[in-house]
Write a protein that holds these residues in place. Sequence first.
Motif, PDB file in Angstrom:
ATOM      1  N   ILE A   6     -16.743  44.603  25.366  1.00 31.76           N
ATOM      2  CA  ILE A   6     -17.823  44.773  24.395  1.00 31.76           C
ATOM      3  C   ILE A   6     -18.591  46.045  24.725  1.00 31.76           C
ATOM      4  O   ILE A   6     -18.817  46.354  25.899  1.00 31.76           O
ATOM      5  N   THR A   7     -18.932  46.764  23.682  1.00 32.24           N
ATOM      6  CA  THR A   7     -19.775  47.946  23.803  1.00 32.24           C
ATOM      7  C   THR A   7     -20.862  47.832  22.743  1.00 32.24           C
ATOM      8  O   THR A   7     -20.556  47.506  21.591  1.00 32.24           O
ATOM      9  N   VAL A   8     -22.097  48.072  23.142  1.00 36.81           N
ATOM     10  CA  VAL A   8     -23.197  48.108  22.175  1.00 36.81           C
ATOM     11  C   VAL A   8     -23.793  49.505  22.219  1.00 36.81           C
ATOM     12  O   VAL A   8     -24.187  49.983  23.284  1.00 36.81           O
ATOM     13  N   ARG A   9     -23.796  50.167  21.062  1.00 38.43           N
ATOM     14  CA  ARG A   9     -24.348  51.522  20.966  1.00 38.43           C
ATOM     15  C   ARG A   9     -25.585  51.499  20.078  1.00 38.43           C
ATOM     16  O   ARG A   9     -25.608  50.805  19.059  1.00 38.43           O
ATOM     17  N   TYR A  10     -26.580  52.279  20.472  1.00 39.70           N
ATOM     18  CA  TYR A  10     -27.800  52.442  19.677  1.00 39.70           C
ATOM     19  C   TYR A  10     -27.852  53.882  19.204  1.00 39.70           C
ATOM     20  O   TYR A  10     -27.531  54.786  19.970  1.00 39.70           O
ATOM     21  N   ASP A  11     -28.267  54.102  17.948  1.00 41.11           N
ATOM     22  CA  ASP A  11     -28.308  55.484  17.460  1.00 41.11           C
ATOM     23  C   ASP A  11     -29.404  56.279  18.160  1.00 41.11           C
ATOM     24  O   ASP A  11     -29.368  57.503  18.162  1.00 41.11           O
ATOM     25  N   ARG A  12     -30.364  55.580  18.765  1.00 37.87           N
ATOM     26  CA  ARG A  12     -31.370  56.232  19.614  1.00 37.87           C
ATOM     27  C   ARG A  12     -32.035  55.169  20.475  1.00 37.87           C
ATOM     28  O   ARG A  12     -32.036  53.992  20.132  1.00 37.87           O
ATOM     29  N   THR A  13     -32.578  55.613  21.586  1.00 38.88           N
ATOM     30  CA  THR A  13     -33.247  54.678  22.497  1.00 38.88           C
ATOM     31  C   THR A  13     -34.690  55.089  22.724  1.00 38.88           C
ATOM     32  O   THR A  13     -35.335  54.617  23.641  1.00 38.88           O
ATOM     33  N   ASP A  14     -35.184  55.985  21.874  1.00 40.84           N
ATOM     34  CA  ASP A  14     -36.570  56.448  21.945  1.00 40.84           C
ATOM     35  C   ASP A  14     -37.085  56.485  20.511  1.00 40.84           C
ATOM     36  O   ASP A  14     -36.580  57.253  19.693  1.00 40.84           O
ATOM     37  N   LEU A  15     -38.038  55.618  20.180  1.00 38.04           N
ATOM     38  CA  LEU A  15     -38.529  55.526  18.809  1.00 38.04           C
ATOM     39  C   LEU A  15     -39.975  55.075  18.792  1.00 38.04           C
ATOM     40  O   LEU A  15     -40.554  54.803  19.842  1.00 38.04           O
ATOM     41  N   ALA A  16     -40.566  55.026  17.592  1.00 37.50           N
ATOM     42  CA  ALA A  16     -41.964  54.645  17.433  1.00 37.50           C
ATOM     43  C   ALA A  16     -42.070  53.223  16.885  1.00 37.50           C
ATOM     44  O   ALA A  16     -41.129  52.701  16.277  1.00 37.50           O
ATOM     45  N   VAL A  17     -43.227  52.610  17.085  1.00 38.88           N
ATOM     46  CA  VAL A  17     -43.505  51.284  16.541  1.00 38.88           C
ATOM     47  C   VAL A  17     -43.216  51.287  15.036  1.00 38.88           C
ATOM     48  O   VAL A  17     -43.527  52.261  14.343  1.00 38.88           O
ATOM     49  N   ASP A  18     -42.620  50.232  14.535  1.00 32.90           N
ATOM     50  CA  ASP A  18     -42.236  50.010  13.135  1.00 32.90           C
ATOM     51  C   ASP A  18     -40.964  50.742  12.719  1.00 32.90           C
ATOM     52  O   ASP A  18     -40.463  50.511  11.628  1.00 32.90           O
ATOM     53  N   VAL A 119     -18.742  42.289  29.351  1.00 32.58           N
ATOM     54  CA  VAL A 119     -20.202  42.389  29.419  1.00 32.58           C
ATOM     55  C   VAL A 119     -20.623  43.840  29.242  1.00 32.58           C
ATOM     56  O   VAL A 119     -20.000  44.750  29.782  1.00 32.58           O
ATOM     57  N   GLN A 120     -21.668  44.039  28.465  1.00 29.90           N
ATOM     58  CA  GLN A 120     -22.299  45.353  28.294  1.00 29.90           C
ATOM     59  C   GLN A 120     -23.600  45.301  29.094  1.00 29.90           C
ATOM     60  O   GLN A 120     -24.454  44.473  28.813  1.00 29.90           O
ATOM     61  N   PRO A 121     -23.757  46.149  30.099  1.00 28.76           N
ATOM     62  CA  PRO A 121     -24.975  46.104  30.914  1.00 28.76           C
ATOM     63  C   PRO A 121     -26.207  46.537  30.117  1.00 28.76           C
ATOM     64  O   PRO A 121     -26.089  47.159  29.061  1.00 28.76           O
ATOM     65  N   PRO A 122     -27.401  46.207  30.631  1.00 32.98           N
ATOM     66  CA  PRO A 122     -28.643  46.594  29.965  1.00 32.98           C
ATOM     67  C   PRO A 122     -28.775  48.109  29.826  1.00 32.98           C
ATOM     68  O   PRO A 122     -28.166  48.873  30.575  1.00 32.98           O
ATOM     69  N   GLU A 123     -29.572  48.504  28.850  1.00 30.27           N
ATOM     70  CA  GLU A 123     -29.839  49.918  28.596  1.00 30.27           C
ATOM     71  C   GLU A 123     -31.352  50.075  28.417  1.00 30.27           C
ATOM     72  O   GLU A 123     -32.028  49.218  27.875  1.00 30.27           O
ATOM     73  N   ARG A 124     -31.870  51.207  28.855  1.00 27.01           N
ATOM     74  CA  ARG A 124     -33.309  51.456  28.749  1.00 27.01           C
ATOM     75  C   ARG A 124     -33.666  51.883  27.319  1.00 27.01           C
ATOM     76  O   ARG A 124     -32.955  52.677  26.705  1.00 27.01           O
ATOM     77  N   ILE A 125     -34.754  51.339  26.817  1.00 27.33           N
ATOM     78  CA  ILE A 125     -35.233  51.673  25.478  1.00 27.33           C
ATOM     79  C   ILE A 125     -36.747  51.891  25.533  1.00 27.33           C
ATOM     80  O   ILE A 125     -37.439  51.185  26.254  1.00 27.33           O
ATOM     81  N   THR A 126     -37.223  52.912  24.818  1.00 26.65           N
ATOM     82  CA  THR A 126     -38.637  53.266  24.835  1.00 26.65           C
ATOM     83  C   THR A 126     -39.194  53.256  23.420  1.00 26.65           C
ATOM     84  O   THR A 126     -38.591  53.816  22.505  1.00 26.65           O
ATOM     85  N   VAL A 127     -40.338  52.600  23.246  1.00 27.31           N
ATOM     86  CA  VAL A 127     -41.017  52.558  21.954  1.00 27.31           C
ATOM     87  C   VAL A 127     -42.426  53.122  22.155  1.00 27.31           C
ATOM     88  O   VAL A 127     -43.168  52.653  23.022  1.00 27.31           O
ATOM     89  N   HIS A 128     -42.754  54.148  21.352  1.00 29.21           N
ATOM     90  CA  HIS A 128     -44.052  54.820  21.454  1.00 29.21           C
ATOM     91  C   HIS A 128     -44.998  54.337  20.350  1.00 29.21           C
ATOM     92  O   HIS A 128     -44.544  53.847  19.323  1.00 29.21           O
ATOM     93  N   ILE A 129     -46.270  54.544  20.571  1.00 26.05           N
ATOM     94  CA  ILE A 129     -47.251  54.360  19.496  1.00 26.05           C
ATOM     95  C   ILE A 129     -47.071  55.545  18.560  1.00 26.05           C
ATOM     96  O   ILE A 129     -46.851  56.669  19.001  1.00 26.05           O
TER      97      ILE A 129
END
Length: 131
Positions: A6-18, A119-129
């Motif tokens: 299994i692979t889980v990809r995110y188009d970005r891992t740095d985004l804003a609230v909402d 298993v796909q290990p955890p990935e860091r994700i950041t959400v800004h105001i």
Amino acid sequence: NEVTAITVRYDRTDLAVDETVQATASVDYRAPEAANMLLVDLGVPPGFSVLRGDWDALVETRAINRYEIERGRIRVYLANVAPGSVIELPYRLQARVPLIALTPASRAYDYYTPERQGVQPPERITVHIRG
């Protein structure tokens, strides 16, 4: 040499609230025989909500049999998965609160032979105001 990967990809891992993040889970089933029921547990990062419409559409098109959203995860049920199948599951998550966190691990496994798992290990994700 996993039987199920299994692979889980995110188009970005740095985004804003909402804002939303486009995720794609890719399950590669490599066992020599079909899986009667393949389960996929997708970790949902804390502070995110799942956009159910994406999953409802996957059920409608019969790409998946059904799904459940539980605290911190989406469980996907795939019946009669043929050997060599690669299943792509696109879905969106919406950021609700500012944070820096690790996504929970995701895994795919044969219900009847759970040792056949990936298993796909955890990935860091950041959400800004915003702003």
